[in-house]
Every structure is written in C-alpha cells, then in structure tokens.
Design a protein around this motif. Sequence first.
Motif, PDB file in Angstrom:
ATOM      1  N   SER A  93     134.281 140.940  26.482  1.00 38.66           N
ATOM      2  CA  SER A  93     133.877 141.600  27.721  1.00 38.66           C
ATOM      3  C   SER A  93     132.410 142.014  27.707  1.00 38.66           C
ATOM      4  CB  SER A  93     134.756 142.831  27.974  1.00 38.66           C
ATOM      5  OG  SER A  93     134.665 143.743  26.884  1.00 38.66           O
ATOM      6  N   ASP A  94     131.854 142.231  26.493  1.00 34.96           N
ATOM      7  CA  ASP A  94     130.438 142.609  26.415  1.00 34.96           C
ATOM      8  C   ASP A  94     129.526 141.392  26.318  1.00 34.96           C
ATOM      9  OD1 ASP A  94     130.868 141.693  23.849  1.00 34.96           O
ATOM     10  OD2 ASP A  94     130.332 143.559  22.834  1.00 34.96           O
ATOM     11  N   GLU A 107     140.714 143.749  20.377  1.00 38.14           N
ATOM     12  CA  GLU A 107     139.354 143.520  19.879  1.00 38.14           C
ATOM     13  C   GLU A 107     138.705 142.293  20.527  1.00 38.14           C
ATOM     14  OE1 GLU A 107     137.535 145.294  17.818  1.00 38.14           O
ATOM     15  OE2 GLU A 107     139.026 146.790  17.244  1.00 38.14           O
ATOM     16  N   GLY A 108     139.433 141.591  21.386  1.00 42.97           N
ATOM     17  CA  GLY A 108     138.867 140.448  22.102  1.00 42.97           C
ATOM     18  C   GLY A 108     139.164 139.104  21.478  1.00 42.97           C
ATOM     19  N   TYR A 109     140.189 139.061  20.607  1.00 45.67           N
ATOM     20  CA  TYR A 109     140.525 137.812  19.915  1.00 45.67           C
ATOM     21  C   TYR A 109     141.922 137.355  20.340  1.00 45.67           C
ATOM     22  CZ  TYR A 109     136.640 139.423  17.017  1.00 45.67           C
ATOM     23  OH  TYR A 109     135.422 139.866  16.583  1.00 45.67           O
TER      24      TYR A 109
END
Length: 298
Positions: free
Chosen positions: A38-39, A284-286
């Motif tokens: 997202s970042d 965590e984005g994984y």
Amino acid sequence: MEIFILDKQPHLLLIDGMALLFRSFFATAPMHQFFRKSDGTPTNGVQGFARHVLSAQSIMRPTHIAVCWDMGVHTFRNELFDGYKANRPAPPDELKPQFDMAKDVSEMIGWQNFGIVGMEADDTIGSIIDQWSDKARITVISGDKDLLQLLNPSTTIALTKKGYTEYNIYNEERFMEEYAIDPPLFADVKAFMGDPSDGYPGVKGIGPKTALKLIQTYGSVDGVLASIDDLKPAQRSKIQEHEEILKLSLQLARINKNVPIEGTLDDCELPIWDHSKLEQLTMEGYSLISRHARSLMF
C-alpha cells in the motif's frame, strides 16, 4: 509381511536466497508486475522467492530449511581481484529494498537465515555442507553451477530450470559420469575457462572442453603446471603467458568452506504453520505468499 524402514536422517533444504530472489524479480519485472504494498514498496522478488521455497518444500519434503545470503557486494574476492563481478549492472531500484525484506520475510516464516559479511552465499552454503553433511542429507537449490564442486555422497544440487517446480538435479554419481572428475575439481576447470559473469578471465583461448580435458588428464591446475612440457606448444604458450591469472582464477573459483556458521542444524527445523502466521503475512502485504502457503499446507 512387508517391513518399511523409515529414513530418520534429517533432510536439510539449503537455499541460495539471492539466486531465487533475483530469479523471481526478473520473472515479473519486465511486465511491470511489482506487486506493490500500500505504501508503494515493490514485493515481486520477495514473494516469488518465498513461493519458490514453499513449492520446493512441498516437492522435496525436507525436515529442515536454511537460507543463505550474500551480505553486501564487497567480498574477499574483490580484495584478490578488482575486476571480480565489476561488469555486473547495479540492481534496479525496484529490487534494492527487497534484499532486506527477503531476509525479514524468511525470518517471519521461520526459516533460518545465514550470511557473513565479506563472504558470498556460495561460501556459506559450502561451509554448512562441510560441517553438517555427516548430520543430514542435504539438497541445495540454486541456479549457480559453481556449486557443483560441493557435491558429495550426502549432498544433491538442484539447479533451477523453469518456474517453481522444475530442476536439473545433480548427485555425485551423475556429475562424475558427465565430467569424469571429482566434484571439487570443477573449480580447476573454471579456473582455466574463466567466468565472464563473475568477471575473471581464466586462460585466454582455452574453452570449456579443453579446460575439462586438461583436468581429466592431469588432475588439477597444479598437475597441468607440473606437466607443462608435455603439452602442445600452443597450449603451453597460452598457459605460461597467463599462469598468474590462472592461479588467481582458481582462488576466485574455489568456494570457501571455512565460514563460521552461527547456528545449529536444530535451529533450521521446519516451522509450524498456523493461521496466525498466514494472517501476519497478509497484514504485512505478502498476500501471495499467504495464499500459496495455504494452498500447500491447509
């Protein structure tokens, strides 16, 4: 009545982390598939690396996993030769943040990381094999044929071929049938032929076939030099002209098996997967890793 004897010896899956990270990054980067968080941080190499290891775990059924990493671009080989890997391009900007992320994800999953500053992953892999091959059956996953010099009766090298599931697998017997030399002498062959990707030249004018024939005939670089007068004039001239770079190339080609290993085989025992670990990876984005792990284990 049939009697089945279970192999209770540990099976260690030894991962060349950097090789799989680069391979995974360049598998998707040309299509601009970076799977950003997202970042905006790209994760394609990290997620591909982890999915590759999970697939290998599913196929090869190890009891233990260890991941070995290069720790910085400057190693003892650069001290020996300024040109070592000097022709390699800098990593793309999208890959740079993923080096540390890959180690973090490995740790998050529960795989044991190994790496020593000033050494390459190859040296750490070689040292683990040297220290643990009497304690476990070992399978190494990498794309680097240089690791073939590490083959022994308890060690197999699985070279990546295609996707996450296809490998070109070498054991000691297959290697000796193909090359007709002992595995450690593969470094001597590389010393003669050189390695453009690593940036050391070997002996100009001597290619892979001639290099292998010389080692098959004379047993080593030292054996060739001791028998220099027996060679054809053209070969003798080439080797004498490049003798110093030949000796240097041998130092560069040989994997250092004396790296201190901070950890034990028991530290590498497979992690226990549960839904909290999957949720953490997703948070965590994984999410690709989480979904792949779920498909294999739940």
